[in-house]
Write a protein that holds these residues in place. Structure first.
Motif, PDB file in Angstrom:
ATOM      1  N   PHE A 123     146.549  93.345  58.144  1.00 27.59           N
ATOM      2  CA  PHE A 123     146.286  92.565  56.941  1.00 27.59           C
ATOM      3  C   PHE A 123     145.826  91.163  57.317  1.00 27.59           C
ATOM      4  CE2 PHE A 123     147.347  89.674  53.524  1.00 27.59           C
ATOM      5  CZ  PHE A 123     146.815  90.335  52.434  1.00 27.59           C
ATOM      6  N   GLY A 124     144.818  90.686  56.608  1.00 29.59           N
ATOM      7  CA  GLY A 124     144.323  89.329  56.815  1.00 29.59           C
ATOM      8  C   GLY A 124     143.290  89.211  57.913  1.00 29.59           C
ATOM      9  N   THR A 125     142.889  90.312  58.488  1.00 31.30           N
ATOM     10  CA  THR A 125     141.903  90.248  59.563  1.00 31.30           C
ATOM     11  C   THR A 125     140.472  90.449  59.067  1.00 31.30           C
ATOM     12  OG1 THR A 125     142.204  92.598  60.070  1.00 31.30           O
ATOM     13  CG2 THR A 125     143.562  91.011  61.309  1.00 31.30           C
ATOM     14  N   ALA A 126     140.311  90.670  57.763  1.00 36.80           N
ATOM     15  CA  ALA A 126     138.960  90.805  57.203  1.00 36.80           C
ATOM     16  C   ALA A 126     138.234  89.471  57.338  1.00 36.80           C
ATOM     17  CB  ALA A 126     139.031  91.215  55.737  1.00 36.80           C
ATOM     18  N   PRO A 127     136.927  89.493  57.545  1.00 36.76           N
ATOM     19  CA  PRO A 127     136.166  88.249  57.776  1.00 36.76           C
ATOM     20  C   PRO A 127     136.360  87.190  56.691  1.00 36.76           C
ATOM     21  CG  PRO A 127     134.807  90.150  58.267  1.00 36.76           C
ATOM     22  CD  PRO A 127     136.083  90.679  57.679  1.00 36.76           C
ATOM     23  N   GLU A 128     136.443  87.593  55.408  1.00 28.57           N
ATOM     24  CA  GLU A 128     136.599  86.585  54.352  1.00 28.57           C
ATOM     25  C   GLU A 128     137.937  85.859  54.455  1.00 28.57           C
ATOM     26  OE1 GLU A 128     137.369  90.687  52.522  1.00 28.57           O
ATOM     27  OE2 GLU A 128     135.863  89.799  53.814  1.00 28.57           O
ATOM     28  N   PHE A 129     138.979  86.553  54.893  1.00 29.21           N
ATOM     29  CA  PHE A 129     140.265  85.897  55.091  1.00 29.21           C
ATOM     30  C   PHE A 129     140.210  84.966  56.297  1.00 29.21           C
ATOM     31  CE2 PHE A 129     141.863  89.389  52.462  1.00 29.21           C
ATOM     32  CZ  PHE A 129     142.697  88.698  51.613  1.00 29.21           C
TER      33      PHE A 129
END
Length: 171
Positions: A123-129
């Motif tokens: 969780f939280g590793t997406a580029p937008e985050f």
């Protein structure tokens, strides 16, 4: 109408209101964030009022109602009595929600959570985050808790003798 229909069909003892659009999405689509965070809270309150025995509303709030904290000043710990001073639209939405449930005439509990870390390590590793995290000051003061502890706090708020109180949950 859908919220009222569900409320009348289920007739819950408590409603744990966790729906919210949070940062960074709340900044990118502020109109949608308002609709979910403010109008959605009002819908829950109004639906609960249609019941002859209304449920306790557990409103999930956020430490963001207190606004940013200056890491270079010695500040006292935040308590449930610390004045609110939101620094963004998300914090303002949470203040509105707190005041709405507190003035609703219903039984309520406000639980102000810090950052809640999920059990999913991805969780939280997406580029937008990741991009959003670089916009935040590296000096900011942050507290966080495990999602399982947040869940326990909310269940306790729904089931214990703590009506009409505001709680700060810290990590």
């Amino acid at each position: 109408d859908a919220v009222t229909q569900v409320m009348q069909r289920v007739r819950p003892d408590a409603v744990l209101h966790l729906a919210a659009i949070i940062a960074p999405t709340a900044y990118v689509i502020p109109g949608k964030a308002y609709a979910v965070n403010v109008t959605g809270t009002n819908n829950i309150i109004e639906a609960a009022k249609t019941l002859s025995s209304p449920p306790r509303i557990v409103f999930t709030s956020s430490y963001s109602v207190h606004g940013p904290r200056n890491p270079y000043r010695e500040l006292p710990p935040i308590t449930s009595q610390t004045p609110v001073n939101p620094g963004d639209n998300y914090g303002a939405h949470k203040v509105w929600g707190e005041r709405a449930v507190q003035s609703s005439g219903l039984e309520w509990v406000v639980v102000r959570l810090p950052q809640v870390w999920p059990t999913d390590p991805a969780f939280g590793t997406a580029p937008e985050f990741m991009r959003f995290s670089f916009l935040l000051s590296p000096d900011r003061l942050v507290t966080a808790i495990d999602s399982r502890d947040a869940a326990l706090a909310l269940v306790n708020a729904a089931s214990r003798d703590v009506a009409n109180r505001t709680f700060i949950v810290g990590g």
